[in-house]
Enzyme design. Structure first.
Site, short mmCIF file in Angstrom:
data_model
loop_
_atom_site.label_atom_id
_atom_site.label_comp_id
_atom_site.label_asym_id
_atom_site.label_seq_id
_atom_site.Cartn_x
_atom_site.Cartn_y
_atom_site.Cartn_z
N ASP A 170 0.82 -1.21 0.00
CA ASP A 170 0.00 0.00 0.00
C ASP A 170 0.86 1.26 0.00
O ASP A 170 2.02 1.24 0.39
CB ASP A 170 -0.93 0.02 1.21
CG ASP A 170 -0.16 0.07 2.53
OD1 ASP A 170 0.79 -0.72 2.68
OD2 ASP A 170 -0.49 0.90 3.39
N GLU A 171 0.26 2.34 -0.43
CA GLU A 171 0.81 3.69 -0.29
C GLU A 171 2.30 3.76 -0.67
O GLU A 171 3.13 4.23 0.09
CB GLU A 171 0.60 4.19 1.14
CG GLU A 171 -0.86 4.29 1.54
CD GLU A 171 -1.05 4.73 2.97
OE1 GLU A 171 -2.03 5.43 3.26
OE2 GLU A 171 -0.23 4.33 3.83
N TRP B 257 -9.09 -2.07 1.52
CA TRP B 257 -9.18 -1.12 2.63
C TRP B 257 -9.62 0.28 2.20
O TRP B 257 -10.23 1.01 2.97
CB TRP B 257 -7.82 -1.02 3.35
CG TRP B 257 -6.77 -0.23 2.62
CD1 TRP B 257 -5.96 -0.68 1.62
CD2 TRP B 257 -6.41 1.14 2.83
NE1 TRP B 257 -5.11 0.32 1.20
CE2 TRP B 257 -5.36 1.46 1.92
CE3 TRP B 257 -6.85 2.14 3.70
CZ2 TRP B 257 -4.77 2.72 1.85
CZ3 TRP B 257 -6.26 3.41 3.63
CH2 TRP B 257 -5.24 3.68 2.72
N TYR C 120 -12.07 0.38 10.37
CA TYR C 120 -10.85 0.96 10.93
C TYR C 120 -11.14 1.39 12.37
O TYR C 120 -11.81 2.39 12.61
CB TYR C 120 -10.37 2.14 10.07
CG TYR C 120 -9.36 1.68 9.03
CD1 TYR C 120 -9.60 0.54 8.27
CD2 TYR C 120 -8.18 2.38 8.82
CE1 TYR C 120 -8.68 0.10 7.33
CE2 TYR C 120 -7.25 1.94 7.87
CZ TYR C 120 -7.51 0.80 7.13
OH TYR C 120 -6.60 0.36 6.21
N PHE C 121 -10.59 0.62 13.29
CA PHE C 121 -10.89 0.85 14.70
C PHE C 121 -9.98 1.90 15.33
O PHE C 121 -10.04 2.14 16.53
CB PHE C 121 -10.82 -0.46 15.47
CG PHE C 121 -11.98 -1.40 15.19
CD1 PHE C 121 -12.96 -1.06 14.28
CD2 PHE C 121 -12.06 -2.63 15.83
CE1 PHE C 121 -14.03 -1.92 14.01
CE2 PHE C 121 -13.12 -3.50 15.58
CZ PHE C 121 -14.10 -3.15 14.66
N THR D 80 -1.81 2.15 15.12
CA THR D 80 -1.53 2.61 16.48
C THR D 80 -0.73 3.91 16.56
O THR D 80 -0.03 4.15 17.54
CB THR D 80 -0.78 1.50 17.26
OG1 THR D 80 0.45 1.20 16.59
CG2 THR D 80 -1.63 0.25 17.37
N GLU D 81 -0.84 4.76 15.55
CA GLU D 81 -0.16 6.05 15.63
C GLU D 81 -0.52 6.78 16.93
O GLU D 81 0.34 7.38 17.58
CB GLU D 81 -0.55 6.94 14.44
CG GLU D 81 0.08 6.52 13.13
CD GLU D 81 -0.82 5.61 12.32
OE1 GLU D 81 -0.64 5.54 11.10
OE2 GLU D 81 -1.69 4.95 12.92
#
Length: 747
Positions: free
Chosen positions: A317-318, A384, A409-410, A460-461
């Site tokens: 991704d990205e 996603w 997306y939690f 978790t950022e």
């Protein structure tokens, strides 16, 4: 006559009993309640394979729940016995029969038996005085992939905490743990052939704190944190016992800064690197040269030895293409292999990795960007960015796992952002998760078979410790479990919510820090004749809601809520729930009313699924956007212009138009390139009355107030131009920019 009445009374009683909903999550496919009950006590005998994990797990769990030690009890009669059986020719995952004399759990295999044990444990935990209702359950999951993801790269969690996380999945019959082990901010898995990955890549100088737009750091070194291979084996074994597959993720070709910090020769440039201290996306990625593939193949060799999962997640991704565009080797590779462009080069990269993984008897799965340039032949897609990637994969006979950010997306807020811990953004409350259907309507029955299942992700950022991990996944994990099991019913969400409240008692016993957002006041703006109203709701009794409209904090003596509150002037509404001397968190909503408030609005292009809460009406709901809360007060458009036509209902005088756009380049969010205001009396032929360009928008920092002279029209059209493709030197270069817009107001 009396006899008939007695029979009728008995039938009504039986009907009422049979319709009682058990406090089970996920709810079984088939439940048949019967008369009578089984009394669980210290004389109860458990009969089964005493050497099996399921047998020992049940005894230990029962002892934790109510202190019963049944390990030494022997059968003296056929009464008060719990049988744990395996019947390999069973057509169901598991079956449970409860009578007044015995309980029988029959699984088609050990996994089915384990699921049956979890169901029985829930019945015990939510029943009074250990009296279990007589019943028959036949059950099986709808989806093969029922997953939860955990990012340990941005913030690290211990082996003990990871095992707790796995326990939570097991409780609710999820069967896949997606372990995000590498990223720009940290490499968390020991690779013996490349020790510098953990010596250098597992630590960073500092970490970003607060909202991304604050651009502040804690100044504290983070790490070194990583899992040894022995610890990895321990976690995998722990999960296997609970019938959970651990799928490792090794990011490539992007999100590679931690790896490049240890082995910079794998990049396109020769500059030194360090693990990222900011969140976001970075230009430096793996260079597709032979030494890079040798490195990745050696890494994957060790990963495959540690994880027996069928799928290996390779990220994908990205991945910015900036470095590849300027790299002579990459450009030669594109020409040599007749690739169309850098997207084709990404496909080349993924396909080469896939061939290697396939040669080891495994398959790859990656985020939906692996579709760029053409999907590798045997790859599965984790969708996603929305549902489009999953649809595209399934239509071409590739398996897909649905994990759209809008529902799964939690790391998004789950309640009023003003009362929640700092989160990434987005707004994904419990009812939204519960409403998700993993099978896209665009797929027919044949293609639907390629949807493996559903997964939620926890990045978790902004999650600093395990207590906050618990807070972010509970109770949303319960909704996910029922969606994945295939028994969710959004039309009866209230029933599910009631079961969730009962399960809070279980979480309390386990000392789990769960979110209580469903107890707080939920506010929703609704249109009314001539404007808007603000509707309040709660999972509790509505008569407990108190509110104020003057900005003061509500008390138990404040006005009682009964109907939606008319909002005709700029005001602040504060609300809270009161019961038995207790008060919920106070919800605050500021309203800025203009001549567009509550009016009909039509969008030419729809917002992204992830940032579409409230839809087009959000642009005229009287609420200005908060820069730290993207999901609930802004609409987000990736690569699309905002073209909004508002119908005043009648010719209206105005002289000013205002709206806000966001500037947050680290998250690929750019200010608009231009804006235009047009008016019409028939909604068909529009005349432009004001235009502004990029320089004016940037000078105003996206807070646009336009004087348009004295106007009188029935329709107004606002066109806000997206920045387009992100230019080189910016995070996400070559990708489509995001445009975020809040209220469109007219005075």
């Amino acid at each position: 006559m009396l006899r008939i009445l007695l029979v009728f009374s008995f039938l009504l009683s039986s009907l009422s009993y049979s319709q009682t909903k058990l406090n089970l999550i996920p709810y079984p496919q088939k439940v048949e309640l019967q008369k009578g009950e089984f009394a669980l006590n210290n004389q109860t005998v458990v009969k089964g394979d005493e050497k099996s994990f399921e047998y020992q797990f049940f005894l230990k769990s029962l002892n934790k729940i109510n202190g019963l030690d049944l390990s030494k009890n022997d059968i003296k009669s056929g009464v008060n016995v719990i049988f744990l059986n395996i019947k390999k020719d069973s057509t169901k995952d598991y079956e449970i029969q409860i009578t007044t004399d015995f309980i029988s759990i029959t699984g088609k295999d050990n996994e089915g038996l384990f699921h049956g044990v979890q169901t029985l444990l829930q019945l015990i935990q939510t029943s009074k005085a250990s009296k279990l209702p007589s019943l028959k359950i036949e059950d099986e999951a709808k989806f093969a992939w029922r997953g939860m993801h955990l990012d340990v790269s941005r913030h690290f969690f211990t082996v003990y905490e990871v095992k707790q996380y796995i326990d939570y999945l097991a409780m609710y019959k999820l069967n896949t743990f997606h372990w995000h082990l590498t990223d720009d901010q940290g490499w968390r898995i020991e690779i013996k052939k490349y020790p510098k990955l953990t010596q250098i890549g597992s630590k960073r100088k500092k970490s970003m704190i607060g909202a991304y737009v604050d651009n502040t750091f804690d100044g504290k070194p983070y790490g070194p944190y990583f899992y040894t291979q022995e610890e990895i084996k321990d976690v995998v074994k722990y999960a296997q016992e609970r019938h959970i597959t651990v799928v490792p993720e090794i990011e490539m070709p992007g999100h590679a800064l931690a790896a490049l910090s240890a082995y910079p020769e794998l990049a396109c440039t020769k500059e030194p690197f360090e693990p990222a201290t900011k969140w976001g996306v970075f230009d430096d990625v793996f260079c597709p040269k032979d030494e890079t593939f040798t490195f990745l193949e050696n890494v994957l060799d060790e990963v495959i030895q540690l994880f027996p999962s069928q799928y290996i997640h390779i990220g994908g991704d990205e991945c910015p293409k900036t470095r590849w565009k300027d790299c002579a080797h990459c450009q030669d590779l594109i020409k040599k292999n007749n690739l169309k462009d850098e997207h084709g080069l990404q496909s080349y990269f993924i396909q080469r990795i896939e061939k290697y993984v396939n040669s080891k008897g495994r398959k790859i799965i990656g985020w939906d960007e692996i579709l760029e340039g053409g999907l590798a032949p045997n790859a599965a897609v984790m969708s996603w960015t929305g549902i489009k990637g999953g649809i595209e994969a399934a239509k071409t006979n590739h398996f897909a796992v649905m994990t759209p950010g809008a529902y799964c997306y939690f790391d998004h807020y789950q309640g009023d952002p003003q009362t929640e811990p700092n989160a990434f953004g987005g707004f994904t409350p419990l009812d939204k998760v519960y409403s998700y259907n993993p099978i896209p309507s665009e797929l027919n029955e044949e293609k639907s078979k390629y949807i493996l299942g559903v997964q939620a992700n926890l990045w978790t950022e902004y999650i600093l410790d395990f207590k906050q991990v618990q807070y972010m996944i509970f109770p949303r994990l319960m909704a996910l479990s029922e969606v994945g099991w295939g028994t969710s019913d959004p039309d009866h969400y209230k029933d599910f919510e009631n079961r969730v409240v009962e399960h809070f008692k279980i979480l309390d016993q386990m000392k789990i820090n769960y979110a209580k957002s469903i107890y707080n006041i939920n506010g929703k703006v609704i249109p009314r004749v001539g404007g808007i109203s603000y509707r309040l709701s709660t999972s509790q009794k509505p008569e407990g809601i108190r509110f104020t409209t003057d900005g003061s904090v509500p008390t138990a003596n404040s006005q009682t809520y009964d109907v939606a509150i008319p909002v005709s002037n700029t005001m602040t509404i504060k609300s809270a729930y009161f019961e038995d001397g207790l008060k919920s968190a106070v919800s605050t909503q500021d309203f800025t009313i203009s001549k567009t408030s509550g009016k009909n609005v039509i969008l030419e292009h729809q917002p992204s699924e992830n940032y579409s809460f409230g839809g087009a009406f959000m642009l005229v709901d009287g609420i200005l956007g908060n820069v730290k809360q993207l999901g609930k007060t802004w609409l987000g458009f990736q690569g699309k212009d905002v073209v909004a036509t508002i119908d005043f209902g009648e010719k209206t005088n105005f002289s000013e138009v205002y709206f806000n756009t966001l500037d947050n380049k680290g998250s690929w969010i750019h200010l608009a390139k231009s804006a235009k205001v047009s008016v019409s009396d028939d909604g068909k032929i529009f005349k432009t009355i004001k235009e502004i360009g990029k320089q004016e928008i940037y000078s105003a920092k996206g807070k646009i107030h336009l004087k348009v002279g004295n106007q009188n029209s029935k329709f107004i059209k606002i066109t806000i131009e997206n920045a387009g493709v992100i230019s080189a030197g910016n995070p996400g270069a070559d990708s489509k920019a995001w445009l975020f817009v809040d209220e469109i107001g007219v005075n």
